[in-house]
Design an enzyme around this catalytic site. Structure first.
Site, short mmCIF file in Angstrom:
data_model
loop_
_atom_site.label_atom_id
_atom_site.label_comp_id
_atom_site.label_asym_id
_atom_site.label_seq_id
_atom_site.Cartn_x
_atom_site.Cartn_y
_atom_site.Cartn_z
CB SER A 1 59.90 -36.13 64.28
OG SER A 1 58.88 -36.38 63.53
CB SER A 2 57.46 -31.73 62.11
OG SER A 2 58.66 -32.38 61.25
CB CYS A 3 55.89 -37.06 61.21
SG CYS A 3 56.67 -38.21 62.35
CE LYS B 1 59.86 -40.68 68.50
NZ LYS B 1 60.93 -40.83 69.63
CG HIS C 1 64.42 -38.74 57.07
ND1 HIS C 1 64.72 -39.26 58.23
CD2 HIS C 1 63.06 -38.70 57.15
CE1 HIS C 1 64.09 -39.57 59.05
NE2 HIS C 1 62.65 -39.11 58.27
P1 GDP Z 1 59.00 -36.99 55.01
O1 GDP Z 1 59.26 -35.72 55.38
O2 GDP Z 1 58.17 -37.77 56.32
O3 GDP Z 1 57.72 -36.99 53.94
O4 GDP Z 1 60.07 -37.97 54.81
P2 GDP Z 1 61.33 -37.92 53.77
O5 GDP Z 1 62.50 -37.04 54.23
O6 GDP Z 1 61.75 -39.14 53.44
O7 GDP Z 1 60.72 -37.12 52.40
C1 GDP Z 1 60.38 -35.82 52.24
C2 GDP Z 1 60.11 -35.63 50.79
O8 GDP Z 1 61.16 -35.85 50.00
C3 GDP Z 1 58.94 -36.51 50.20
O9 GDP Z 1 58.05 -35.71 49.57
C4 GDP Z 1 59.79 -37.44 49.37
O10 GDP Z 1 59.12 -38.05 48.25
C5 GDP Z 1 60.79 -36.63 48.64
N1 GDP Z 1 62.19 -37.22 48.22
C6 GDP Z 1 62.58 -36.98 47.18
N2 GDP Z 1 63.66 -37.54 46.84
C7 GDP Z 1 63.76 -38.51 48.04
C8 GDP Z 1 64.65 -39.51 48.39
O11 GDP Z 1 65.55 -39.92 47.68
N3 GDP Z 1 64.65 -40.18 49.48
C9 GDP Z 1 63.58 -39.81 50.24
N4 GDP Z 1 63.34 -40.43 51.65
N5 GDP Z 1 62.60 -38.73 50.03
C10 GDP Z 1 62.76 -38.24 48.82
#
Ligand code: GDP
Length: 317
Positions: free
Chosen positions: A114-116, A147, A186
Site C-alpha cells: 500500500s501507499s504507506c 510491506k 479506514h
Molecule cells: P491513513 O491513510 O493511514 O492515515 O489511514 P486512515 O484512512 O485511517 O485515515 C486517513 C485520515 O482520515 C486521517 O487523517 C484520519 O485522522 C482521518 N479520519 C477522519 N475521520 C476518521 C475516522 O472516522 N476514521 C479513520 N480511520 N480516519 C479518520
C-alpha cells in the site's frame, strides 16, 4: 494502447490469497472474466502465517499464478494500537507465500502492499523511487516495514532465482466488503457509517483529526483490474503504484460522502485523534504509461460502496 501481454492467464490455476478481504474478493470477481481457474482457501483450512502449511497446500493445489492479497490491515488507530500483529502477521504471510511460490514453481506472483510504504514527507505525487528515501509515518510504520520487506522478498527471488515476482502498491481503497468497525476501519468506510448514523439520529458528523490531511481513493474493483493488468503486462523488479492521480482533503471527502448519502448536518472535528501523514498522493505515471487507467469516479464509487454497505456487505457491521 496497453503494453504487450507478457503473461497469459488462460488455462492457468490462479490462487487469490486473502480472497475474503476487500481486495481479494474484488480480484475473484475480476478473474471470473478470464479463462482461468481461481483457487481459494478459507482461513480455517489454512493459516497463511504458517510456512510449512502454506507450502503443503501449494504443493497439493499447484497454482501457476498467485496474488498475495492477504494481509493484516487496518486504519490509523488499529495500526498504532497493535504494532506486533501489523508487523509480524504481514511478514509471516509474505514470507510463507513467496518462499513456497518459489519452491513449488509458481510462474508469476503479484505482491500487494500500500501507499504507506513511502516516507512520511515524500515529495508529492509520490513516485516509486521515493521508497526508502526517508523516515516513515510513525502511526503505520509497523505495517509499512512488513510491506517493504514483502517487496524486497519478491525482488530478491527475481534477482537470485529469476522468479517472475512483481509488486503493486495501491492507494487507499474502498468498496464492497470494506471494514466498517469504527475502531479499526479506514476513513472512507468510517465516514460512510458515521454519516449514515448521523443522518438517522440528526446529530453532527465527527471527523477525526483536523480534516486537512489529503488522501487519494480508488474503488476496489478498479484496483483488482489494475492487478490483473499488471500480472499480464508487467515483469520487472520495481513495484508499481496503483492510483487514480488525484486527491481530496478529509473535510472535502466528508462533504462528498454527506452529499451522496443525503445529509446536510453539522461537521465537528475530534482533534484528540491523529491526522497521520499530511498528504499521500501517488504518482501513477508508470501504470498509465503501461496503458492502464482507473474507470470509477469518486462520487460514483462512493454511491456504489454505500449501496453495498446498506446491503450489509461488509465487516464490522
Ligand atoms: P491513513 O491513510 O493511514 O492515515 O489511514 P486512515 O484512512 O485511517 O485515515 C486517513 C485520515 O482520515 C486521517 O487523517 C484520519 O485522522 C482521518 N479520519 C477522519 N475521520 C476518521 C475516522 O472516522 N476514521 C479513520 N480511520 N480516519 C479518520
Amino acid at each position: 494502447m496497453p503494453s504487450e501481454q507478457l503473461f497469459d492467464l488462460a488455462g492457468k490455476r490462479v490462487w487469490v490469497a486473502g480472497h475474503r478481504g476487500m481486495v481479494g474478493s474484488a480480484l475473484v470477481r475480476r478473474l471470473a472474466q478470464e479463462d482461468c481457474t481461481v483457487l481459494t482457501v478459507g482461513r480455517s483450512d489454512l493459516d497463511l502465517t504458517e510456512r510449512a502449511d502454506v507450502h503443503r497446500w501449494m504443493e497439493a493445489n499447484r497454482p501457476d499464478a498467485v496474488f498475495i492479497a492477504a494481509a493484516k490491515v487496518g486504519g490509523i488507530l488499529a495500526n498504532d494500537s497493535f504494532p506486533v500483529q501489523f508487523l509480524l502477521d504481514n511478514l509471516l504471510i509474505s514470507t510463507a507465500i513467496t518462499t513456497s511460490a518459489h519452491e513449488t514453481g509458481v510462474e508469476k506472483l503479484l505482491f500487494l502492499g500500500s501507499s504507506c510504504i513511502y516516507p512520511k514527507l515524500a515529495p508529492q505525487p509520490i513516485r516509486e523511487d521515493a521508497l526508502l528515501t526517508g523516515a516513515l509515518e510513525p502511526t503505520n510504520e509497523w505495517y509499512a516495514i512488513a510491506k517493504i520487506a514483502g517487496i524486497k522478498q519478491a525482488q530478491a527471488y527475481r534477482r537470485q532465482y529469476g522468479c517472475d515476482f512483481i509488486s503493486a502498491m495501491p492507494t487507499n481503497l474502498y468498496g464492497p466488503g470494506d471494514n466498517f468497525d469504527l475502531a479499526s476501519s479506514h476513513v472512507m468506510p468510517a465516514l460512510m457509517r458515521k454519516v449514515h448514523e448521523a443522518k438517522r439520529t440528526s446529530s453532527p458528523v465527527v471527523v477525526w483529526g483536523t480534516g486537512t490531511p489529503r488522501r487519494e481513493f480508488m474503488y476496489v474493483d478498479d484496483c483488482a483490474d489494475a492487478c490483473v493488468f499488471l500480472m499480464q503486462h508487467y515483469s520487472d523488479a520495481e513495484h508499481v503504484n496503483i492510483g487514480v492521480g488525484d486527491d481530496i482533503s478529509i473535510m472535502e471527502l466528508t462533504q462528498l460522502v454527506m452529499e451522496v448519502i443525503g445529509y446536510d448536518g453539522e461537521i465537528v472535528t475530534d482533534q484528540t485523534k491523529p491526522d497521520g501523514t499530511p498528504r499521500k498522493l501517488m504518482d501513477n505515471t508508470k501504470l498509465t504509461n503501461l496503458g492502464w487507467k482507473a474507470r470509477t469516479a469518486l462520487r460514483e464509487g462512493i454511491a456504489q460502496a454505500y449501496a453495498a454497505f446498506l446491503a450489509g456487505e461488509g465487516r464490522g457491521l
